[in-house]
Design a protein around this motif. Structure first.
Motif, mmCIF file in Angstrom:
data_model
loop_
_atom_site.group_PDB
_atom_site.id
_atom_site.type_symbol
_atom_site.label_atom_id
_atom_site.label_comp_id
_atom_site.label_asym_id
_atom_site.label_seq_id
_atom_site.Cartn_x
_atom_site.Cartn_y
_atom_site.Cartn_z
ATOM 1 N N LEU A 28 24.934 -3.438 20.641
ATOM 2 C CA LEU A 28 24.255 -3.135 19.379
ATOM 3 C C LEU A 28 24.328 -4.302 18.396
ATOM 4 O O LEU A 28 23.382 -4.533 17.638
ATOM 5 N N GLU A 29 25.415 -5.057 18.448
ATOM 6 C CA GLU A 29 25.523 -6.236 17.589
ATOM 7 C C GLU A 29 24.516 -7.304 18.018
ATOM 8 O O GLU A 29 23.844 -7.901 17.180
ATOM 9 N N ARG A 30 24.395 -7.520 19.335
ATOM 10 C CA ARG A 30 23.406 -8.490 19.836
ATOM 11 C C ARG A 30 21.992 -8.093 19.431
ATOM 12 O O ARG A 30 21.145 -8.944 19.180
ATOM 13 N N ALA A 31 21.741 -6.796 19.332
ATOM 14 C CA ALA A 31 20.417 -6.296 18.952
ATOM 15 C C ALA A 31 20.195 -6.342 17.433
ATOM 16 O O ALA A 31 19.103 -6.019 16.959
ATOM 17 N N GLY A 32 21.223 -6.716 16.676
ATOM 18 C CA GLY A 32 21.092 -6.807 15.228
ATOM 19 C C GLY A 32 21.135 -5.465 14.519
ATOM 20 O O GLY A 32 20.701 -5.359 13.368
ATOM 21 N N LEU A 33 21.667 -4.437 15.183
ATOM 22 C CA LEU A 33 21.703 -3.102 14.601
ATOM 23 C C LEU A 33 23.012 -2.778 13.898
ATOM 24 O O LEU A 33 23.068 -1.860 13.068
ATOM 25 N N ILE A 34 24.065 -3.524 14.236
ATOM 26 C CA ILE A 34 25.366 -3.354 13.589
ATOM 27 C C ILE A 34 25.998 -4.725 13.373
ATOM 28 O O ILE A 34 25.567 -5.719 13.974
ATOM 29 N N THR A 35 27.009 -4.762 12.521
ATOM 30 C CA THR A 35 27.809 -5.973 12.323
ATOM 31 C C THR A 35 29.271 -5.613 12.526
ATOM 32 O O THR A 35 29.661 -4.443 12.430
ATOM 33 N N ARG A 36 30.049 -6.655 12.791
ATOM 34 C CA ARG A 36 31.499 -6.523 12.924
ATOM 35 C C ARG A 36 32.122 -7.501 11.941
ATOM 36 O O ARG A 36 31.695 -8.648 11.882
ATOM 37 N N ARG A 37 33.115 -7.055 11.200
ATOM 38 C CA ARG A 37 33.797 -7.966 10.287
ATOM 39 C C ARG A 37 35.276 -7.600 10.228
ATOM 40 O O ARG A 37 35.671 -6.512 10.657
ATOM 41 N N THR A 38 36.058 -8.509 9.670
ATOM 42 C CA THR A 38 37.486 -8.274 9.487
ATOM 43 C C THR A 38 37.672 -7.275 8.353
ATOM 44 O O THR A 38 36.998 -7.350 7.324
ATOM 45 N N ALA A 39 38.587 -6.351 8.535
ATOM 46 C CA ALA A 39 38.873 -5.341 7.517
ATOM 47 C C ALA A 39 39.578 -5.984 6.329
ATOM 48 O O ALA A 39 40.413 -6.876 6.511
ATOM 49 N N GLU A 40 39.234 -5.541 5.144
ATOM 50 C CA GLU A 40 39.897 -6.047 3.943
ATOM 51 C C GLU A 40 41.360 -5.632 3.979
ATOM 52 O O GLU A 40 41.692 -4.486 4.247
ATOM 53 N N GLY A 41 42.254 -6.603 3.717
ATOM 54 C CA GLY A 41 43.679 -6.312 3.675
ATOM 55 C C GLY A 41 44.360 -6.209 5.021
ATOM 56 O O GLY A 41 45.547 -5.916 5.095
ATOM 57 N N ASP A 42 43.625 -6.406 6.126
ATOM 58 C CA ASP A 42 44.222 -6.336 7.462
ATOM 59 C C ASP A 42 43.475 -7.310 8.361
ATOM 60 O O ASP A 42 42.428 -6.984 8.919
#
Length: 179
Positions: free
Chosen positions: A98-112
């Motif tokens: 889904l990320e490759r398809a541009g439908l979702i993103t992944r990021r680092t969680a704030e504070g962790d």
């Protein structure tokens, strides 16, 4: 539609087993066999509807779970896995696709710095909104053959049965959930 007197596929299987094994009570097949058969037919139509949007069942499940989380439409990977009832390994494959398809993103969680957050993109939100609208319409179409009382009775019966089954399978506190 067949009349109530016309034997269905399960009736024929039950009759064959009753003739071959009269020592067994095959009446549970009347419920279980029909649920299985109805479920199989329903899934064919539901999966075809997802495919209209370029989605498989797992993709739809992830996008729908993020969408129903509400603004900002995000969850941690473990929360996402829990809410879709799949393993974190299976979730990783879905998220990658889904990320490759541009439908979702992944990021680092704030504070962790070790934590991650999965979020819908605007394109993902637009797609799941359209796909879910079509999904609800498809479910309405699939249930159109049942009147309101039959639908309510079926929902009540299945809900009670599911609660009992889930209660039997819910792990004890501190144990590992098999899902």
């Amino acid at each position: 539609m067949t009349s109530p007197e016309t034997p269905d596929h399960v009736d024929r299987i039950q009759a064959a087993w009753a003739a071959e094994r009269p020592d067994l009570d095959v009446s549970p097949l009347g419920v279980i066999g029909r649920l299985h058969r109805v479920g199989s037919f329903l899934m064919v139509d539901i999966l075809a509807n997802y495919a209209r949007f370029g989605l498989g069942e797992g993709d739809f499940d992830v996008l729908a779970t993020l969408r129903r989380a509400g603004t900002p439409f995000e969850r941690s990977p473990s929360d996402l896995a829990h809410n879709t009832m799949v393993t974190t390994g299976a979730m990783t494959k879905r998220v990658d696709r889904l990320e490759r398809a541009g439908l979702i993103t992944r990021r680092t969680a704030e504070g962790d710095a070790r934590g991650r957050v999965i979020a819908l993109t605007p394109a993902g939100k637009e797609l799941i909104d359209a796909a879910y609208t079509a999904h609800v319409a498809e479910e309405q179409r699939l249930l159109a053959g049942l009147d309101a009382q039959d639908r309510a009775d079926l929902e009540r019966i299945l809900s009670g049965w599911l609660r009992r089954i889930e209660a039997e399978r819910t792990p004890e506190p501190g144990s590992t959930d098999p899902e």
